[in-house]
Design a protein around this motif. Structure first.
Motif, mmCIF file in Angstrom:
data_model
loop_
_atom_site.group_PDB
_atom_site.id
_atom_site.type_symbol
_atom_site.label_atom_id
_atom_site.label_comp_id
_atom_site.label_asym_id
_atom_site.label_seq_id
_atom_site.Cartn_x
_atom_site.Cartn_y
_atom_site.Cartn_z
ATOM 1 N N ASN A 10 -16.653 -62.303 22.953
ATOM 2 C CA ASN A 10 -17.053 -61.273 21.784
ATOM 3 C C ASN A 10 -18.277 -60.471 21.986
ATOM 4 N N ILE A 11 -19.357 -61.136 22.677
ATOM 5 C CA ILE A 11 -20.399 -60.418 22.911
ATOM 6 C C ILE A 11 -20.313 -59.112 23.692
ATOM 7 N N PHE A 12 -19.429 -59.335 24.959
ATOM 8 C CA PHE A 12 -19.272 -58.129 25.645
ATOM 9 C C PHE A 12 -18.468 -56.964 24.983
ATOM 10 N N ARG A 13 -17.537 -57.443 24.165
ATOM 11 C CA ARG A 13 -16.685 -56.286 23.569
ATOM 12 C C ARG A 13 -17.809 -55.802 22.623
ATOM 13 N N ASN A 14 -18.572 -56.411 21.635
ATOM 14 C CA ASN A 14 -19.350 -55.888 20.731
ATOM 15 C C ASN A 14 -20.444 -54.864 21.439
ATOM 16 N N LEU A 15 -20.862 -55.612 22.599
ATOM 17 C CA LEU A 15 -22.009 -54.482 23.025
ATOM 18 C C LEU A 15 -21.273 -53.157 23.655
ATOM 19 N N GLU A 16 -20.110 -53.452 24.218
ATOM 20 C CA GLU A 16 -19.389 -51.991 24.698
ATOM 21 C C GLU A 16 -19.074 -51.075 23.453
ATOM 22 N N GLU A 17 -18.587 -51.744 22.323
ATOM 23 C CA GLU A 17 -18.476 -50.776 21.220
ATOM 24 C C GLU A 17 -19.798 -50.255 20.798
#
Length: 64
Positions: A10-17
């Motif tokens: 979730n962290i990686f997805r949110n950071l990418e967004e």
């Protein structure tokens, strides 16, 4: 404090967004390294920069 792999996904997805990346930084006055993005701290307690970088590389290799 270590996060679960599900939390890291979730962290990686949110950071990418958000167009942000994880960084390894030294916490002033704490004698430890951490993984953070901007002002958000995700994991801390690393005694050396290499230890923190190893954790970051591990997370990137299994999630990205």
């Amino acid at each position: 404090m270590k996060q679960s792999l599900e939390t890291w996904k979730n962290i990686f997805r949110n950071l990418e967004e958000a167009g942000e990346q994880l960084e390894v930084i030294w916490l002033e006055g704490s004698d430890e390294w951490c993984l953070c993005a901007g002002t958000e701290l995700f994991e801390d307690g690393f005694k050396t920069e290499d230890e923190a970088n190893d954790r970051l590389e591990y997370l990137e290799s299994i999630i990205l």
